[in-house]
Structures are given as structure tokens and as C-alpha cells.
Scaffold this motif. Sequence first.
Motif, PDB file in Angstrom:
ATOM      1  N   GLU A 232      18.689  15.348  53.145  1.00  8.20           N
ATOM      2  CA  GLU A 232      18.299  15.830  54.466  1.00  8.20           C
ATOM      3  C   GLU A 232      18.597  17.323  54.617  1.00  8.20           C
ATOM      4  O   GLU A 232      17.824  18.069  55.217  1.00  8.20           O
ATOM      5  CB  GLU A 232      19.036  15.044  55.549  1.00  8.20           C
ATOM      6  CG  GLU A 232      18.534  13.627  55.739  1.00  8.20           C
ATOM      7  CD  GLU A 232      17.127  13.596  56.327  1.00  8.20           C
ATOM      8  OE1 GLU A 232      16.781  14.495  57.123  1.00  8.20           O
ATOM      9  OE2 GLU A 232      16.364  12.684  55.973  1.00  8.20           O
ATOM     10  N   ARG A 233      19.705  17.742  54.046  1.00  9.70           N
ATOM     11  CA  ARG A 233      20.112  19.144  54.204  1.00  9.70           C
ATOM     12  C   ARG A 233      19.248  20.086  53.370  1.00  9.70           C
ATOM     13  O   ARG A 233      18.860  21.156  53.834  1.00  9.70           O
ATOM     14  CB  ARG A 233      21.579  19.301  53.807  1.00  9.70           C
ATOM     15  CG  ARG A 233      22.114  20.717  53.971  1.00  9.70           C
ATOM     16  CD  ARG A 233      23.594  20.789  53.647  1.00  9.70           C
ATOM     17  NE  ARG A 233      24.112  22.133  53.816  1.00  9.70           N
ATOM     18  CZ  ARG A 233      25.364  22.486  53.573  1.00  9.70           C
ATOM     19  NH1 ARG A 233      26.233  21.573  53.149  1.00  9.70           N
ATOM     20  NH2 ARG A 233      25.755  23.732  53.744  1.00  9.70           N
ATOM     21  N   ALA A 235      16.350  19.101  51.614  1.00  6.68           N
ATOM     22  CA  ALA A 235      14.961  18.644  51.466  1.00  6.68           C
ATOM     23  C   ALA A 235      14.607  18.400  50.001  1.00  6.68           C
ATOM     24  O   ALA A 235      13.546  18.811  49.530  1.00  6.68           O
ATOM     25  CB  ALA A 235      14.010  19.653  52.090  1.00  6.68           C
ATOM     26  N   GLN A 236      15.515  17.731  49.281  1.00  8.66           N
ATOM     27  CA  GLN A 236      15.277  17.400  47.879  1.00  8.66           C
ATOM     28  C   GLN A 236      15.085  15.892  47.744  1.00  8.66           C
ATOM     29  O   GLN A 236      15.741  15.108  48.443  1.00  8.66           O
ATOM     30  CB  GLN A 236      16.446  17.872  47.012  1.00  8.66           C
ATOM     31  CG  GLN A 236      16.594  19.388  46.957  1.00  8.66           C
ATOM     32  CD  GLN A 236      17.762  19.823  46.105  1.00  8.66           C
ATOM     33  OE1 GLN A 236      18.656  19.036  45.815  1.00  8.66           O
ATOM     34  NE2 GLN A 236      17.759  21.086  45.709  1.00  8.66           N
ATOM     35  N   ARG A 345      12.615   8.718  52.009  1.00 10.50           N
ATOM     36  CA  ARG A 345      11.739   9.401  52.945  1.00 10.50           C
ATOM     37  C   ARG A 345      12.578   9.992  54.066  1.00 10.50           C
ATOM     38  O   ARG A 345      13.473   9.340  54.589  1.00 10.50           O
ATOM     39  CB  ARG A 345      10.696   8.441  53.506  1.00 10.50           C
ATOM     40  CG  ARG A 345       9.705   8.018  52.434  1.00 10.50           C
ATOM     41  CD  ARG A 345       8.774   6.956  52.923  1.00 10.50           C
ATOM     42  NE  ARG A 345       7.768   6.641  51.908  1.00 10.50           N
ATOM     43  CZ  ARG A 345       6.929   5.634  51.990  1.00 10.50           C
ATOM     44  NH1 ARG A 345       6.956   4.825  53.039  1.00 10.50           N
ATOM     45  NH2 ARG A 345       6.050   5.423  51.022  1.00 10.50           N
ATOM     46  N   ALA A 346      12.297  11.213  54.391  1.00  8.52           N
ATOM     47  CA  ALA A 346      13.113  11.965  55.354  1.00  8.52           C
ATOM     48  C   ALA A 346      13.332  11.170  56.636  1.00  8.52           C
ATOM     49  O   ALA A 346      12.393  10.651  57.224  1.00  8.52           O
ATOM     50  CB  ALA A 346      12.437  13.293  55.677  1.00  8.52           C
TER      51      ALA A 346
END
Length: 377
Positions: A232-233, A235-236, A345-346
Motif C-alpha cells: 500500500e505504501r 504501490a508494489q 489488489r490495492a
Amino acid sequence: MAFDRLLSRDHTTRLRLTRQLMGVASYAMFLLPGSLAVRWGWARFDYVGLVALVATALAFNVAFFLAIRTGFSRRFRDPTLLLPQILVAFALSLVTLHYMRGEARSVMLMLYVASFFFGLFTLGTWQLLQLAGVAVAGYVGLMAFEFHGRPLDTPEFQLELLRLAVLAMITSWLSLVGGYLAGLRTKLGERRSALQEALARVQELSERDELTGARNRRYLMQALEKERARAERFAQPFCVAIIDLDHFKRINDRHGHAVGDEILRGLCDHVRRQARDLDLLARQDIDTAFGRYGGEEFLLVMPHTTLDGGLACLARMHAATGAQRFSTQAGELSLTFSAGLAQYRAGEPVSTLLARADAALYRAKSLGRNRVETAGP
């Protein structure tokens, strides 16, 4: 902030400098009794001499500070430069005592003994006794210098002998007490280290599956939450796979649970060996990414991996496992597995991610087992 930068960010250097500055503070405190001795005529120097003496002490300490701060002192056996600092304190104290008159010398003698305290909680008994010998020898040298050519059968010389005897007794006693404290400190340090090792061992055992030695479900869930936060931090991407051994119940029923346990341990060892050759898992320690999820199910976490990459990784692992023969007390047995793979998934919770991987696993089993399926939305 500026003071913090002055002391260095390195913890060891910072600790050494802090102790060194404590010594500087002790010299600064000498200004008060020194000023009183000058004011009341107990010193054979004036305020200029007092300032010169303190300035000399500060100059030595600045030199010690710079040697430690710049790392120059690390080339010596004792990077703290403790013994040189104590010897300088001895020398300056002897100079001060030489210029004291009458009973003021007895009072100032306490400052001479105070120099001894620098090493009281650091040095061992033998080292402290050696320092006590240096302190006594220094005072003997001062007496020899002052009474050279003078009669020794005088009350003044007898008073100096009394001071010398008290100095020898106090420093010797401090050496024994300091050595005892140093021994206690060493034992406490050893026990603290043993306790830390024991706690680390308990922590390690709490995160391990007792049967296979692989990471357990508790650890895996914590690792997944950390991986989710990282994703989340930054975006990987990352993927998880739930692996289930095909027809494991049949192995237990036919050969017994002991053989089943051997198969579980063998699979874990096999996955670890395979993971060393897998490029996608070479970026992290497989021991932190693979573990027993429950029963004959295992969980594999693949950081920095997309669905395509995870599928390629599992395909190679799946083929290698199918070709492997596992040694057991019932002979060599073959083994296959089914797996469900899902990419994070985010914004989705870990429970949702695992549910999608589990649904993919169920689809793989319903389609005949011995295959890998990927999760949909």
C-alpha cells in the motif's frame, strides 16, 4: 540538535563522548573549591593561575574529545582513552596539591582520589590496583620533590605520611570495591545476553511449525499484514499461493501418519531447495515467505511479484515436485500438489486475498488436482 550532531550518531562513539564530557564537567566543578582556596589564601597561586590550570585541563580534554569523535582513538587498544585521561587527571591533581597550603591540601586530596573514579565502573580489580599504585607513587614523588633537602623529622612530614597512608588505604579499598562491581556488571551482562538469546529462541519457536520446522500460520498472517502495508505504501505488487498436497489422506490411510509426517517435512525441505534456484524468490529469504498454513496446506508469499511471475514460479516448483521422489520408511513415494494463486489488489484485506487464493485452489482441485489455478476478481 547541534549538540546531538556534536556527539555523533554512532551509538558507541556517542557513549564514549558522553563519558568523556562527564570528565570535563568534573574539571569545571573544580572551579568552585579552587576559587575559595585562592580567595581565602590557601593556594599559592592567584586567579590567573587557577584559570591557567583549568584551561590546561580543558585543552587536554578537547584533544581527547577530538581523538574519540574523529575515530582516531580506534587505532589504539582502548578507544575510550580511559587510562590516558586518568593519568592526566592524576598529573593535574598533583600540580594542584603542590600549590595548596596547610589543611587545604587534605581537602584537595579528595580531588586526587576523585580522578580514580573515572575507571571505577569500567576497569577490573587488577587494573584498579595498578592505578592505585600509580596514584600512591605519584604522591610519593610529590613528597620527594617537596622535601628534598629538608628535614624529615617534622610534624609537617609526618602529616604528609598520614595523608599518604590514607590515600593508599582509600584507593586500595576502592580498587577492591570497583573490581567487585565490575564482576557484577560482567555477570549481569552475561545474564542479559543469555536472557536475550532465550527470548529470541522462544520467539523463534513461537513462529515455527513444530512438525516441519517451517513458519507457522501465526507468523504467516503477520508477514502478510506487513507485506500488505508495504504494498500500500510503495504501490508494489505481491502474490500469495495456497498449496495443498494431492490425496494426502490416502497416504495417511495407506502408510500411516508417521509416513505422512515424513512427507510434510520432505516437502518443506524440497521447497526450500527449489526456492534457491527460483529467480523470483531470490530477492528475499524463502524461510520468511513459506510456511505451513494448516494440515497439508502451505502458504507461499511472493513479494515484488505479479500474477504472471507468480504463475511461472509455481509452475517450475510444481514440475520439480512432481519429478521428486520422497524418501520415507515406506519407501520412496511420489507427490503432487494443487495450488491457488492470487495477486494483491490495492485496498483489499488480507482475508479477502486469501479467500481468492483459496477459491483458486478449490478450482484446481475440482478440475482434477495436480495443477495451478489463478484467482479472479
